[in-house]
Design a protein around this motif. Structure first.
Motif, short mmCIF file in Angstrom:
data_model
loop_
_atom_site.label_atom_id
_atom_site.label_comp_id
_atom_site.label_asym_id
_atom_site.label_seq_id
_atom_site.Cartn_x
_atom_site.Cartn_y
_atom_site.Cartn_z
N ALA A 165 4.06 8.16 1.10
CA ALA A 165 4.17 6.70 1.09
C ALA A 165 4.29 6.16 2.50
CB ALA A 165 5.37 6.28 0.25
N TRP A 166 5.10 6.82 3.35
CA TRP A 166 5.28 6.38 4.72
C TRP A 166 3.99 6.52 5.53
CZ3 TRP A 166 7.53 3.34 7.80
CH2 TRP A 166 7.57 3.54 9.17
N ILE A 167 3.31 7.63 5.39
CA ILE A 167 2.05 7.85 6.13
C ILE A 167 1.02 6.81 5.71
CG2 ILE A 167 0.12 9.43 6.46
CD1 ILE A 167 2.15 11.73 6.22
N ALA A 168 0.90 6.59 4.40
CA ALA A 168 -0.06 5.59 3.92
C ALA A 168 0.33 4.20 4.40
CB ALA A 168 -0.12 5.63 2.39
N GLY A 169 1.62 3.88 4.36
CA GLY A 169 2.07 2.56 4.76
C GLY A 169 1.84 2.28 6.23
N LYS A 170 2.19 3.22 7.10
CA LYS A 170 2.06 2.95 8.53
C LYS A 170 0.60 2.91 8.97
CE LYS A 170 2.78 7.69 10.25
NZ LYS A 170 3.67 8.53 11.09
N ASN A 171 -0.26 3.67 8.32
CA ASN A 171 -1.69 3.56 8.65
C ASN A 171 -2.29 2.28 8.09
OD1 ASN A 171 -2.87 6.09 10.10
ND2 ASN A 171 -1.41 6.93 8.62
N ALA A 172 -1.79 1.84 6.93
CA ALA A 172 -2.22 0.54 6.41
C ALA A 172 -1.77 -0.57 7.34
CB ALA A 172 -1.65 0.33 5.00
N LEU A 173 -0.57 -0.43 7.92
CA LEU A 173 -0.08 -1.42 8.89
C LEU A 173 -0.97 -1.46 10.13
CD1 LEU A 173 2.14 -3.44 9.74
CD2 LEU A 173 3.42 -1.50 10.67
N TRP A 174 -1.41 -0.31 10.60
CA TRP A 174 -2.31 -0.25 11.75
C TRP A 174 -3.62 -0.97 11.45
CZ3 TRP A 174 -5.72 4.52 13.08
CH2 TRP A 174 -6.38 4.30 14.30
N VAL A 230 0.85 -1.20 0.00
CA VAL A 230 0.00 0.00 0.00
C VAL A 230 0.88 1.25 0.00
CG1 VAL A 230 -1.70 1.32 1.31
CG2 VAL A 230 -1.91 -1.17 1.16
N GLY A 231 1.91 1.26 0.84
CA GLY A 231 2.82 2.40 0.86
C GLY A 231 3.54 2.59 -0.46
N LYS A 232 3.95 1.49 -1.10
CA LYS A 232 4.61 1.59 -2.40
C LYS A 232 3.70 2.23 -3.44
CE LYS A 232 8.08 -2.09 -2.55
NZ LYS A 232 9.15 -1.21 -3.02
N VAL A 233 2.45 1.78 -3.47
CA VAL A 233 1.51 2.33 -4.45
C VAL A 233 1.27 3.81 -4.19
CG1 VAL A 233 -0.87 2.21 -5.27
CG2 VAL A 233 0.42 0.10 -4.86
N ALA A 234 1.12 4.18 -2.91
CA ALA A 234 0.92 5.59 -2.57
C ALA A 234 2.12 6.42 -3.00
CB ALA A 234 0.67 5.73 -1.07
N GLY A 235 3.31 5.92 -2.78
CA GLY A 235 4.50 6.65 -3.20
C GLY A 235 4.60 6.76 -4.71
N TRP A 236 4.22 5.71 -5.41
CA TRP A 236 4.26 5.73 -6.87
C TRP A 236 3.25 6.72 -7.45
CZ3 TRP A 236 0.53 3.83 -10.50
CH2 TRP A 236 0.99 3.81 -11.84
N LEU A 237 2.07 6.79 -6.83
CA LEU A 237 1.04 7.70 -7.34
C LEU A 237 1.35 9.16 -7.05
CD1 LEU A 237 -2.20 5.70 -6.37
CD2 LEU A 237 -1.21 5.97 -8.65
N THR A 238 1.98 9.43 -5.91
CA THR A 238 2.21 10.82 -5.50
C THR A 238 3.64 11.29 -5.72
OG1 THR A 238 2.75 10.18 -3.21
CG2 THR A 238 0.42 10.58 -3.74
N GLY A 239 4.58 10.35 -5.86
CA GLY A 239 5.98 10.72 -5.96
C GLY A 239 6.56 11.24 -4.67
N SER A 240 5.89 11.00 -3.56
CA SER A 240 6.33 11.51 -2.27
C SER A 240 6.63 10.35 -1.33
CB SER A 240 5.25 12.42 -1.65
OG SER A 240 5.55 12.72 -0.30
N SER A 241 7.86 10.30 -0.81
CA SER A 241 8.20 9.26 0.16
C SER A 241 7.49 9.49 1.49
CB SER A 241 9.71 9.22 0.36
OG SER A 241 10.19 10.46 0.83
N GLU A 242 7.23 10.76 1.81
CA GLU A 242 6.54 11.06 3.06
C GLU A 242 5.10 10.55 3.03
OE1 GLU A 242 5.39 14.90 5.91
OE2 GLU A 242 6.66 15.16 4.15
#
Length: 687
Positions: A151-160, A137-149
């Protein structure tokens, strides 16, 4: 209130199996080459279809349990709050294990899979299965937005959400297993699950370590044991090693529901992908229970039928085709690489199993598991599984794998979870029946309730830690994320491996390409300067010119050229030897007969060559102190492929000291991080 939903094991197990199998599917697709991944996915799909095509729960646990929409929402809210208080999404305090967990998760989001660090020539060989779906999920978010930040926010909330979903399924299955049909029984089931623990506060009082475990340096009741032994509470597991417990807990619950062994190996596949140590504990439980079932079947003259269930098609397929791939992956982990050197608390296997127990060990076993085993013996004394759990909890602490007590803490997860389930059976099953219980059952109920209340101090302290730390720092958002990545860590415990190219998994199954990945980190002395300090005769150093710790990782038997310039060396009239250490093949020698200022030596490095060193004829001078600890300086290390292309460049200042006591320490030198490196053009860092 809404319409009541009737849920049984058959209905919920479909969702549970989908949840448990998703990490396995992502793992296989991400790490295996296509010709290995596609057949593995097909066979895994067949095993899943076989497991779900008809119910396999025993008759006692096939009964459906009613759930109202409100009760399901309350369960979801409870597990979301439970994980939130543990810092799951970084909005509350995260304990001292989180920097490593966050670093792995960052790298799974930011790096290509399999994750390889060019900086250190290592790869993640940890138990990453649980992280992979939310990392995607974080990878896809980073790919769509080009933002590592982002990607991290999306990834850690997906992990939760992912972690909470697993706990939600665990709680629902637990309630079905306990037949908790009423709201009060459901509440009791949740309370026992969240607050189940050993009697750690009693241990801290008995050992005089209460002040320490309540101090700011620790604030963790389960650290009361002197040698680090621990049977972690449910809340401790969620807050410290969530990646190793959620799926194993689900597999244990499904194991308890299953009436025979036909689906055991698909449960094992799901478990080992997220936690190989819990898998060991689960295997013990499976073997003991199945052995008892086979004996009973033989007595009833149904052994043939029982054996057909044991050796069902999915079990055989998974055992022969998928388990080996996962096993080969985990064998590259440093903790498992050292299995042959594993130390135990005794000198031999028999002494390890039956050796003398210290008073501290006896106290630990009594308080963290023995109390519950004694109280539950009356209900389960006729079950082989009870004695399997008893023996495993006695034996597991006697073994050490790796450098810490992780094996004790994690291999015990299935057994401790089963003790929790059995304790909840008493508390929930006998709730409201006090007047009809016999005297012995009343005493057991009262004693078990008292033990659970005392043990609840441990998870209560775990939950309170987040609140206390937020009050102390005046800020609830205490994300412990200083590490960010494991890329610059040559030594990262059991999280990464630097010798992975020599493994069967990465040579033949992994998607990694065939390139050298790293060449740096040299330990050396300026030998002329050291000669003056040592007062040694100059001719000694003709046999003491040694460079150690150049780390080179290759794949598929590549030809590379080591190009170097020997600085501060005036006399190379004597031949010296380039020794290439190749796995299982011994050293290969290349002799240089003439004096060179720049030397190029073609060397075939096979997968598994984890260091290269220059040294003299050590047999002649190994007995001298100079032959053990004198080195000359080196600059301009480069690794080229056979076409002359630079694979990795690293250059070093002319003089640098590192205290290596012997040639055998060359491998240890390669574990030390490099400082800033100097080239002829200027100063740069290793890329």
């Amino acid at each position: 209130m809404g319409k009541t939903i009737q849920l049984d094991y058959q209905k919920v197990s479909r969702w549970a199996f989908a949840y448990m199998l998703l990490p396995v599917v992502v793992f296989l697709l991400a790490l295996l080459r296509w010709y290995a991944a596609l057949p593995a996915l097909f066979l895994l799909g067949f095993a899943a279809w076989w497991a779900l095509r008809k119910p396999n729960a025993d008759l006692m646990h096939r009964r459906a349990v009613p759930f109202s929409p409100v009760s399901l929402l309350l369960i979801a809210g409870t597990v979301l709050l439970w994980t939130f208080l543990g810092g799951m999404n970084g909005f509350l305090y995260q304990n001292s294990d989180w920097p490593w967990r966050n670093a792995i998760f960052h790298d799974l989001i930011n790096y290509r899979w399999p994750v390889v660090y060019p900086e250190t020539g290592s790869t993640i060989t940890y138990y990453i299965g649980f992280w992979m779906p939310p990392a995607l999920v974080g990878k896809v978010a980073g790919w769509l937005t080009g933002s590592s930040e982002i990607a991290w926010i999306a990834g850690k909330n997906a992990l939760w959400v992912w972690t909470s979903l697993g706990l939600f399924l665990t709680v629902v299955l637990l309630m079905i297993y306990l037949r908790a049909a009423t709201p009060r029984k459901k509440l009791l089931a949740v309370l026992v699950f969240v607050f189940f623990s050993g009697l750690d506060i009693v241990g801290a009082l008995c050992t005089g370590r209460l002040q320490y475990v309540l101090s700011g340096a620790a604030y963790h009741l389960e650290w009361w044991t002197v040698n680090g032994d621990q049977y972690s509470s449910m809340t401790t597991c969620v807050y410290w090693v969530f990646n190793q417990v959620i799926v194993p807990w689900l597999t244990v619950l499904c194991f308890l529901f299953e009436q025979d062994a036909r689906n055991y190996l698909i449960l094992g596949i799901c478990c080992i992908c997220c936690g190989p140590f819990p898998f060991v504990g689960l295997v013990i439980c499976m073997i003991v229970r199945e052995a008892g079932r086979l004996v009973s079947s033989a007595r009833a003259h149904r052994l043939g039928q029982a054996l057909r269930q044991t050796f069902s098609p999915p079990n055989l397929i998974l055992l022969l085709c998928i388990f080996p791939a996962l096993g080969l992956y985990f064998l590259t982990n440093p903790a498992f690489e050292s299995l042959g050197k594993t130390t135990s608390q005794a000198d031999s296997l028999l002494q390890t199993l039956f050796g003398y127990l210290t008073p501290y060990e006896l106290l630990f076993l009594l308080l963290d598991a023995g109390i519950y085993l004694i109280l539950l013996w009356g209900r389960h004394r006729r079950e082989p599984l009870f004695y399997g759990i008893l023996v495993s909890l006695l034996v597991i602490p006697r073994f050490v794998i790796g450098s810490s007590r992780d094996f004790c803490m994690r291999a015990s997860i299935p057994a401790i979870f089963i003790l929790m389930v059995w304790s909840a059976e008493v508390i929930v099953g006998d709730f409201g029946r006090w007047t009809t219980l016999r005297r012995g059952a009343r005493l057991r109920y009262a004693a078990l309730t008292a033990a659970l209340l005392i043990g609840a101090c441990t998870p209560a302290l775990e939950i309170n830690r987040a609140i206390l730390q937020a009050a102390v720092h005046g800020n609830p958002a205490l994300e412990n994320d200083y590490m960010k990545t494991l890329a610059h860590r040559d030594s990262a415990g059991n999280f990464v491996s630097g010798t992975y190219p020599s493994s069967v998994f990465f040579k033949y199954l992994s998607r990694l390409d065939s390139k050298a990945t790293i060449a740096y980190d040299v330990g050396f002395y300026d030998w002329e300067e050291y000669a003056d300090e040592a007062g040694a005769p100059e001719e000694t150093f003709r046999w003491c010119k040694q460079i150690s710790g150049i780390t080179v990782y290759v794949r598929d038997d590549m030809d590379v050229v080591l190009q170097f310039r020997a600085g501060n060396v005036e006399d190379l009239s004597e031949p010296f030897t380039l020794t290439v250490n190749v796995e299982n093949n011994g050293p290969t020698d290349y002799r240089i007969e003439e004096q060179y200022q720049v030397v190029e030596v073609p060397v075939t490095l096979k997968a598994g060559s984890n260091w290269v060193a220059f040294t003299s004829d050590r047999e002649k001078y190994d007995g001298t102190s100079y032959g053990r600890d004198l080195y000359f300086s080196l600059s301009g290390i480069r690794v080229l492929d056979t076409d002359g292309n630079l694979l990795v460049g690293a250059a070093y200042p002319g003089t640098r000291a590192r205290g290596l006591e012997s040639f055998a320490d060359a491998e240890e030198a390669a574990e030390l991080p490099p400082d800033e490196l100097t080239t002829e053009e200027g100063t740069e860092e290793t890329s």
